[in-house]
Design a protein around this motif. Structure first.
Motif, short mmCIF file in Angstrom:
data_model
loop_
_atom_site.label_atom_id
_atom_site.label_comp_id
_atom_site.label_asym_id
_atom_site.label_seq_id
_atom_site.Cartn_x
_atom_site.Cartn_y
_atom_site.Cartn_z
N UNK A 99 0.83 -1.21 0.00
CA UNK A 99 0.00 0.00 0.00
C UNK A 99 0.86 1.25 0.00
N UNK A 100 0.35 2.27 -0.68
CA UNK A 100 1.02 3.57 -0.57
C UNK A 100 0.03 4.66 -0.16
N UNK A 101 0.59 5.66 0.49
CA UNK A 101 -0.18 6.82 0.96
C UNK A 101 -0.46 7.75 -0.20
N UNK A 102 -1.71 8.16 -0.35
CA UNK A 102 -2.07 9.14 -1.40
C UNK A 102 -2.85 10.27 -0.73
N UNK A 103 -2.44 11.51 -0.97
CA UNK A 103 -3.18 12.66 -0.43
C UNK A 103 -3.12 13.79 -1.44
N UNK A 104 -4.26 14.38 -1.73
CA UNK A 104 -4.26 15.52 -2.66
C UNK A 104 -5.40 16.47 -2.32
N UNK A 105 -5.25 17.70 -2.79
CA UNK A 105 -6.28 18.71 -2.55
C UNK A 105 -7.33 18.63 -3.66
N UNK A 106 -8.57 18.42 -3.29
CA UNK A 106 -9.69 18.41 -4.23
C UNK A 106 -10.32 19.80 -4.15
N UNK A 107 -9.98 20.65 -5.14
CA UNK A 107 -10.40 22.06 -5.06
C UNK A 107 -11.92 22.18 -5.13
N UNK A 108 -12.57 21.31 -5.96
CA UNK A 108 -14.03 21.37 -6.10
C UNK A 108 -14.73 21.14 -4.77
N UNK A 109 -14.17 20.25 -3.96
CA UNK A 109 -14.78 19.91 -2.67
C UNK A 109 -14.13 20.68 -1.52
N UNK A 110 -13.09 21.46 -1.85
CA UNK A 110 -12.41 22.26 -0.84
C UNK A 110 -11.89 21.40 0.33
N UNK A 111 -11.20 20.30 -0.06
CA UNK A 111 -10.70 19.43 1.00
C UNK A 111 -9.50 18.62 0.52
N UNK A 112 -8.66 18.25 1.48
CA UNK A 112 -7.60 17.29 1.21
C UNK A 112 -8.21 15.91 1.44
N UNK A 113 -7.94 14.99 0.52
CA UNK A 113 -8.48 13.63 0.64
C UNK A 113 -7.33 12.64 0.81
N UNK A 114 -7.44 11.78 1.79
CA UNK A 114 -6.38 10.79 2.06
C UNK A 114 -6.89 9.39 1.72
N UNK A 115 -6.01 8.63 1.07
CA UNK A 115 -6.34 7.26 0.69
C UNK A 115 -5.14 6.36 0.96
N UNK A 116 -5.41 5.05 1.00
CA UNK A 116 -4.35 4.05 0.91
C UNK A 116 -4.56 3.34 -0.41
N UNK A 117 -3.53 3.33 -1.26
CA UNK A 117 -3.70 2.77 -2.60
C UNK A 117 -2.93 1.45 -2.71
N UNK A 118 -3.64 0.44 -3.20
CA UNK A 118 -3.03 -0.88 -3.33
C UNK A 118 -2.17 -0.92 -4.61
N UNK A 119 -0.97 -1.46 -4.49
CA UNK A 119 -0.08 -1.51 -5.67
C UNK A 119 -0.16 -2.88 -6.36
N UNK A 120 -1.00 -3.77 -5.85
CA UNK A 120 -1.22 -5.05 -6.53
C UNK A 120 -2.56 -5.66 -6.11
N UNK A 121 -3.04 -6.56 -6.93
CA UNK A 121 -4.27 -7.26 -6.59
C UNK A 121 -3.97 -8.21 -5.41
#
Ligand code: AVI
Length: 369
Positions: free
Chosen positions: A286-308
């Protein structure tokens, strides 16, 4: 848990009855005797009973999610403390800057008798700035003031309150171990019964309001307002959204620090699920993903799987696809208008606000109207 008011004529002396679990610290008096200090009011239920149910429900949802409250186990709280000291994480320092420069002015707005209720155990410089301002006010007027931090974590609440009580012995303090609204409900009851002339000043620091969804935030405002009475105050800290003064890059870096502490904080939730639910997340996948969603006015945090892969939790086997994301947290950002609107829907009026030199962060004085 229940409590008993020992003496209605001295309602600031509270005793926990024997069905509760009082925690008291000890302090040595000048004569060398051990004195119990700071009895802890304990109203907490078992808030983590739902970890397994909440986790399975979130992972079976078409858009997978984990509830953000589960980020804060012991290790998660330690990592969050580290985040607040990161060079990229400006939020804590901005709030501190505002309070260090304006705490006297902020508290000068309060009525003569008030209780400062902090949602979250205040341990840092922010709380100290407010307590300094309280002490300054105490020296010029004989008013009744108390400091009442509310926190779900007994351990942290206790340690921080004890430390603050030692630093500010003249300020009457009462830590309360509870969910925020449960604690405020308890205090409003105390106030209404015994201290009718006392104003409640509810300090909600850290832009924690931003971690609630919009519906949860609206509900929080409404429920809080229902507990308060006219002229009580919500002193709300809120991180500003991106603007000409605040580039998106500042927001991006605050949640993608170079040292990887935010990534460790985010990934820690998987360690917790493996440990507490005997799940088998391959954390290295898993890797950490975080970005600013300007439309929603928020930073969104996810854990992204790098394999099935598949994950076992209780009786479930859950498939996780390549590049599939599990949502873990929102951090909403606000401009003054958004706060004003949210507040007014719950019958709070935004009367004043203070910001830092860069206008990255804001503190709002929202008066119950
Ligand atoms: C606690 N809360 C206000 C933090 C925030 O900025 O939303 C939580 C956090 N998550 C990642 N970094 C900080």
């Amino acid at each position: 848990m229940s409590f008993t008011d020992v003496s209605p004529s001295k309602p600031d002396v509270l005793r926990l009855d024997n069905t509760s679990t009082p925690t008291s610290a000890t302090q040595f008096s000048a004569e060398g005797r051990i004195n119990p200090v700071l009895p802890l009011i304990h109203l907490r239920g078992d808030e983590f009973g739902g970890l397994q149910t909440d986790t399975v429900r979130g992972l079976l949802n078409p858009s997978k999610y984990l509830l953000p409250k589960y980020l804060y186990d012991h290790r998660g709280s330690e990592l969050f403390e580290q985040i607040t000291a990161l060079p990229e994480y400006y939020l804590t320092r901005c709030e501190q800057e505002i309070l260090e420069s304006s705490a006297d002015e902020i508290l000068s707005r309060a009525e003569a008798n008030f209780w400062l209720v902090e949602l979250g155990a205040g341990s840092g410089k922010k709380t100290r700035a407010l307590l300094h301002a309280m002490r300054n006010r105490q020296m010029t007027n004989q008013a009744l003031m108390r400091y009442l931090p509310i926190d779900i974590s007994e351990e942290f609440l206790y340690a921080s309150s004890l430390q603050l009580q030692e630093e500010f012995p003249a300020i009457d303090m009462q830590p309360i171990c509870a969910e925020f609204l449960q604690g405020v409900g308890y205090l409003t009851m105390q106030r209404n019964e015994h201290y009718a002339g006392t104003q409640l000043l509810i300090y909600f620091p850290g832009s924690t309001i931003g971690n609630l969804t919009r519906n949860e935030a609206a509900e929080f405002f409404l429920k809080l307002r229902a507990l308060l009475r006219e002229n009580d105050v919500l002193l709300l800290a809120a991180d500003m959204n991106a603007s000409p003064e605040k580039p998106i890059s500042a927001l991006h870096e605050a949640y993608n620090d170079a040292a990887g502490v935010t990534a460790a904080f985010n990934l820690n939730i998987l360690h917790r699920l493996n440990r507490e639910l005997a799940a088998d997340f391959p954390i290295e996948a898993y890797k950490h993903v975080a970005y600013y969603n300007a439309g929603e006015s928020r930073v969104e945090l996810f854990l992204e799987s790098t394999r099935y892969h598949t994950v076992s939790i209780a009786d479930y086997r859950i498939e996780i696809g390549l590049a599939e994301r599990i949502h873990t947290e929102y951090s909403h950002k606000f401009n003054e208008n958004m706060i004003r609107q949210m507040a007014s829907l719950a019958n709070f009026t935004s009367v004043a606000s203070w910001t830092d030199a860069r206008e990255y962060f804001r503190l709002y004085w929202l008066c119950a109207s």
